[in-house]
Design a protein around this motif. Structure first.
Motif, PDB file in Angstrom:
ATOM      1  N   ARG A 216       0.835  -1.210   0.000  1.00 14.54           N
ATOM      2  CA  ARG A 216       0.000   0.000   0.000  1.00 14.54           C
ATOM      3  C   ARG A 216       0.867   1.256   0.000  1.00 14.54           C
ATOM      4  O   ARG A 216       0.533   2.246  -0.636  1.00 14.54           O
ATOM      5  CB  ARG A 216      -0.922  -0.005   1.230  1.00 14.54           C
TER       6      ARG A 216
ATOM      7  N   LEU B 193      -0.344   1.408  -4.342  1.00 12.47           N
ATOM      8  CA  LEU B 193      -1.444   0.587  -4.821  1.00 12.47           C
ATOM      9  C   LEU B 193      -2.694   0.843  -3.988  1.00 12.47           C
ATOM     10  O   LEU B 193      -2.605   1.129  -2.796  1.00 12.47           O
ATOM     11  CB  LEU B 193      -1.092  -0.906  -4.761  1.00 12.47           C
ATOM     12  N   ASN B 194      -3.873   0.673  -4.608  1.00 16.35           N
ATOM     13  CA  ASN B 194      -5.088   0.908  -3.843  1.00 16.35           C
ATOM     14  C   ASN B 194      -5.436  -0.296  -2.978  1.00 16.35           C
ATOM     15  O   ASN B 194      -4.901  -1.399  -3.145  1.00 16.35           O
ATOM     16  CB  ASN B 194      -6.264   1.295  -4.759  1.00 16.35           C
TER      17      ASN B 194
ATOM     18  N   PHE C 122     -10.878  -3.212 -12.220  1.00 15.25           N
ATOM     19  CA  PHE C 122      -9.739  -2.414 -11.782  1.00 15.25           C
ATOM     20  C   PHE C 122      -9.311  -1.459 -12.889  1.00 15.25           C
ATOM     21  O   PHE C 122      -9.363  -1.787 -14.074  1.00 15.25           O
ATOM     22  CB  PHE C 122      -8.557  -3.308 -11.420  1.00 15.25           C
TER      23      PHE C 122
ATOM     24  N   ARG D 296      -4.354   1.820 -14.310  1.00 12.81           N
ATOM     25  CA  ARG D 296      -3.288   2.259 -13.405  1.00 12.81           C
ATOM     26  C   ARG D 296      -3.098   1.252 -12.281  1.00 12.81           C
ATOM     27  O   ARG D 296      -1.964   0.865 -11.957  1.00 12.81           O
ATOM     28  CB  ARG D 296      -3.622   3.629 -12.822  1.00 12.81           C
ATOM     29  N   ALA D 297      -4.205   0.830 -11.646  1.00 13.28           N
ATOM     30  CA  ALA D 297      -4.112  -0.120 -10.528  1.00 13.28           C
ATOM     31  C   ALA D 297      -3.501  -1.433 -10.978  1.00 13.28           C
ATOM     32  O   ALA D 297      -2.623  -1.994 -10.307  1.00 13.28           O
ATOM     33  CB  ALA D 297      -5.493  -0.351  -9.923  1.00 13.28           C
ATOM     34  N   LYS D 298      -3.945  -1.945 -12.133  1.00 14.80           N
ATOM     35  CA  LYS D 298      -3.408  -3.215 -12.633  1.00 14.80           C
ATOM     36  C   LYS D 298      -1.938  -3.080 -13.018  1.00 14.80           C
ATOM     37  O   LYS D 298      -1.133  -3.977 -12.748  1.00 14.80           O
ATOM     38  CB  LYS D 298      -4.243  -3.698 -13.831  1.00 14.80           C
TER      39      LYS D 298
ATOM     40  N   ARG E 139      -3.481   9.216  -9.733  1.00 19.85           N
ATOM     41  CA  ARG E 139      -4.818   8.637  -9.830  1.00 19.85           C
ATOM     42  C   ARG E 139      -5.807   9.654 -10.372  1.00 19.85           C
ATOM     43  O   ARG E 139      -5.696  10.840 -10.116  1.00 19.85           O
ATOM     44  CB  ARG E 139      -5.296   8.150  -8.459  1.00 19.85           C
TER      45      ARG E 139
ATOM     46  N   GLU F 285     -12.461   5.076  -4.147  1.00 21.16           N
ATOM     47  CA  GLU F 285     -11.798   4.533  -2.949  1.00 21.16           C
ATOM     48  C   GLU F 285     -12.355   5.160  -1.696  1.00 21.16           C
ATOM     49  O   GLU F 285     -12.514   4.503  -0.661  1.00 21.16           O
ATOM     50  CB  GLU F 285     -10.294   4.746  -3.031  1.00 21.16           C
TER      51      GLU F 285
END
Length: 282
Positions: A176, A180-181, A212, A215-217, A268, A276
């Protein structure tokens, strides 16, 4: 309860099919490359790169085998180092770059299946490995660290299985911290501990339901590309005699810094931040 297991079985089957579609053709192509000598040809091609990390030219064959086929192929190529003098720093560097960059055709094909760039993550792993190896080499050479000679014929086991559970709990906050979210961090942790194929497969499966962001992936797969399989793969290199501070602790810190930089350079979106925030409130 039966509905839960039915849903789990369907999800597992779909993930298995996805991974099979990727892995089977790539495994065949890698095998063809082995038969026609591409793996052996990579050794001489990697000699200049190995020199940047203070490694003997012969280690190019070992890393080349690992790059195309996997860690065990690199392990199996170690006999080419018979008679080559190496110190603990060099052994640890070789182990580290193998852990960072191995089985690229197969593992990065799985990454591509998630929608994340194949070429980008291949380059990240290769040049990330070289950068980390060069940094460790310069530090060890400058401060005269880990200079004792090693005998590759003598394998010594190391590790602490009781620490696995503690490490699992500690890894999520670390991931985290890299940017990462909260939703994708647990899936990334599984891949960090067990391997990119496990983590990549889970991300493929969960992406169907949770959608997802790219960006997150990408950040999750960049983390997995640089540090994964910390239980089995690291244990193999510890058995070889590599230094745990170099192949585990330093590699995790290096990964954290690289992914944090990528996360900072790729901010983000406002929509992702709002999503989130709402999930936290819920």
């Amino acid at each position: 309860m039966s509905e839960y297991f039915k849903k789990l079985a369907v999800k597992s089957w779909l993930t298995f099919v996805d991974l099979s579609k990727v892995m089977i053709p790539v495994v065949i192509l890698v095998r063809i490359a082995e038969v026609y000598g591409l793996v052996d040809a990579m050794g001489p091609a990697l000699e200049p790169v190995m020199g940047l990390m203070g490694l003997p030219a012969e280690t190019g064959i070992v890393w080349g085998s690992a790059l195309l086929v996997g860690i065990y192929a690199g392990f199996g190529a170690l006999p080419v180092l018979a008679g080559v003098e190496m110190n603990l720093a060099q052994l640890s560097i070789l182990a580290s770059i193998i852990l960072i960059a191995h089985a690229l055709p197969i593992e990065q094909a799985i990454v591509r299946r998630t929608g994340v760039t194949f070429i980008g993550t291949v380059l990240l792993r290769f040049f990330g490995a070289v950068a980390y190896g060069a940094i460790v080499y310069w530090i060890c050479d400058w401060f005269s660290l880990l200079q004792q000679p090693v005998d590759l014929s003598l394998f010594t086991a190391a590790g602490d299985k009781d620490a696995t559970d503690l490490f699992t709990r500690a890894t999520i906050p670390l991931i985290r911290l890299s940017g990462l979210n909260r939703e994708i961090a647990p899936l990334t942790t599984i891949g960090v501990l067990l391997g990119l194929m496990y983590g990549g497969g889970l991300i493929i499966g969960e992406s169907r339901e949770k959608n997802f962001s790219l960006r997150a992936k990408t950040l999750a797969l960049c983390w997995l590309s640089l540090s994964h399989g910390l239980i089995e793969d690291t244990g193999i290199m510890l058995a070889l005699g590599a230094n745990i501070w170099v192949i585990l602790v330093g590699r995790l810190i290096f990964t954290l810094i690289v992914v944090r930089i990528l996360a900072t350079l790729w901010p983000r979106s406002a929509e992702a931040i709002a999503k989130e925030a709402s999930s936290r409130a819920g």
